[in-house]
Design a protein around this motif. Structure first.
Motif, PDB file in Angstrom:
ATOM      1  N   GLN A  13       0.810  -1.212   0.000  1.00 32.48           N
ATOM      2  CA  GLN A  13       0.000   0.000   0.000  1.00 32.48           C
ATOM      3  C   GLN A  13       0.849   1.270   0.000  1.00 32.48           C
ATOM      4  OE1 GLN A  13       0.274  -2.234   2.425  1.00 32.48           O
ATOM      5  NE2 GLN A  13       0.168  -1.324   4.440  1.00 32.48           N
ATOM      6  N   LYS A  43       2.200   1.284  -9.587  1.00 31.62           N
ATOM      7  CA  LYS A  43       0.877   1.007  -9.017  1.00 31.62           C
ATOM      8  C   LYS A  43       0.374  -0.376  -9.431  1.00 31.62           C
ATOM      9  CE  LYS A  43      -2.653   3.997  -7.769  1.00 31.62           C
ATOM     10  NZ  LYS A  43      -3.534   5.102  -7.872  1.00 31.62           N
ATOM     11  N   GLU A  44       0.568  -0.708 -10.700  1.00 31.08           N
ATOM     12  CA  GLU A  44       0.139  -2.019 -11.188  1.00 31.08           C
ATOM     13  C   GLU A  44       0.964  -3.131 -10.524  1.00 31.08           C
ATOM     14  OE1 GLU A  44      -2.254  -4.653 -13.272  1.00 31.08           O
ATOM     15  OE2 GLU A  44      -2.480  -2.512 -12.997  1.00 31.08           O
ATOM     16  N   ARG A  47      -0.273  -3.660  -7.103  1.00 36.81           N
ATOM     17  CA  ARG A  47      -1.556  -4.373  -7.170  1.00 36.81           C
ATOM     18  C   ARG A  47      -1.324  -5.878  -7.265  1.00 36.81           C
ATOM     19  NH1 ARG A  47      -5.428  -4.129 -12.363  1.00 36.81           N
ATOM     20  NH2 ARG A  47      -7.235  -5.161 -11.476  1.00 36.81           N
ATOM     21  N   ARG A  50       0.097  -7.194  -3.909  1.00 37.56           N
ATOM     22  CA  ARG A  50      -0.974  -7.375  -2.919  1.00 37.56           C
ATOM     23  C   ARG A  50      -1.722  -8.678  -3.168  1.00 37.56           C
ATOM     24  NH1 ARG A  50      -2.321  -1.882  -3.353  1.00 37.56           N
ATOM     25  NH2 ARG A  50      -3.813  -2.404  -4.968  1.00 37.56           N
ATOM     26  N   PHE A  51      -2.041  -8.925  -4.436  1.00 41.88           N
ATOM     27  CA  PHE A  51      -2.748 -10.152  -4.807  1.00 41.88           C
ATOM     28  C   PHE A  51      -1.916 -11.380  -4.447  1.00 41.88           C
ATOM     29  CE2 PHE A  51      -3.403 -13.375  -8.209  1.00 41.88           C
ATOM     30  CZ  PHE A  51      -4.682 -13.767  -7.864  1.00 41.88           C
ATOM     31  N   TYR A  77      -5.005  -4.299   1.411  1.00 38.69           N
ATOM     32  CA  TYR A  77      -6.229  -3.796   0.786  1.00 38.69           C
ATOM     33  C   TYR A  77      -6.920  -2.842   1.741  1.00 38.69           C
ATOM     34  CZ  TYR A  77      -5.673  -7.327  -2.826  1.00 38.69           C
ATOM     35  OH  TYR A  77      -5.188  -8.072  -3.854  1.00 38.69           O
ATOM     36  N   HIS A  82     -12.869  -4.354  -1.360  1.00 42.48           N
ATOM     37  CA  HIS A  82     -11.782  -4.026  -2.292  1.00 42.48           C
ATOM     38  C   HIS A  82     -10.963  -5.283  -2.587  1.00 42.48           C
ATOM     39  CE1 HIS A  82      -7.674  -1.934  -2.961  1.00 42.48           C
ATOM     40  NE2 HIS A  82      -8.318  -2.000  -4.105  1.00 42.48           N
ATOM     41  N   GLU A  86     -10.707  -6.889  -6.359  1.00 36.72           N
ATOM     42  CA  GLU A  86      -9.395  -7.010  -7.015  1.00 36.72           C
ATOM     43  C   GLU A  86      -9.034  -8.468  -7.268  1.00 36.72           C
ATOM     44  OE1 GLU A  86      -6.824  -4.663  -8.052  1.00 36.72           O
ATOM     45  OE2 GLU A  86      -8.702  -3.550  -8.140  1.00 36.72           O
ATOM     46  N   LEU A  90      -8.199 -10.136 -10.973  1.00 36.01           N
ATOM     47  CA  LEU A  90      -6.909 -10.739 -11.292  1.00 36.01           C
ATOM     48  C   LEU A  90      -6.958 -12.249 -11.491  1.00 36.01           C
ATOM     49  CD1 LEU A  90      -4.646  -8.612  -8.937  1.00 36.01           C
ATOM     50  CD2 LEU A  90      -4.725  -8.523 -11.426  1.00 36.01           C
TER      51      LEU A  90
END
Length: 113
Positions: A13, A43-44, A47, A50-51, A77, A82, A86, A90
């Motif tokens: 984050q 940012k991608e 993302r 995080r996944f 997250y 959220h 997400e 994904l």
């Protein structure tokens, strides 16, 4: 750049502004260099990290059930909805429906670079 990527692994984050200050670059320079080295914007990448972090937590559940809210919080997250949104974008599955189809596996956090 290595320090910025490690920061993303630990705290997905983290904002792009914070990452750029770690590398002592302006935000625009950081984004440009990150994209040229990694192939996507920070940012991608965060993302995806995080996944992957959520997948790793689901993968390493040992008998006891961890709530989706807990996974969402520890993965970075903002909230459970959220996380689910997400996750579905994904993977094509919600977290619970993925568990019914297959065992979650994180390449990134099982064998980190």
């Amino acid at each position: 750049m290595d320090a910025a990527i490690r920061q993303i692994y630990s705290f997905p984050q983290t904002t792009v502004t914070e990452l750029s200050s770690i590398t002592c670059l302006s935000k625009k320079q950081f984004e440009r260099l990150f994209h040229s080295l990694v192939g996507m914007n920070p940012k991608e990448y965060a993302r995806i990290a995080r996944f992957q972090k959520a997948l790793a937590q689901m993968q390493h559940q040992t008998g006891k059930e961890i709530s989706q809210a807990q996974i969402a919080y520890t993965s970075g997250y903002s909230d459970q909805s959220h996380f689910i949104r997400e996750f579905k974008k994904l993977s094509g599955y919600t977290p619970m429906s993925l568990l019914k189809v297959s065992a979650p596996y994180s390449d990134l956090f099982t064998n980190p670079v």
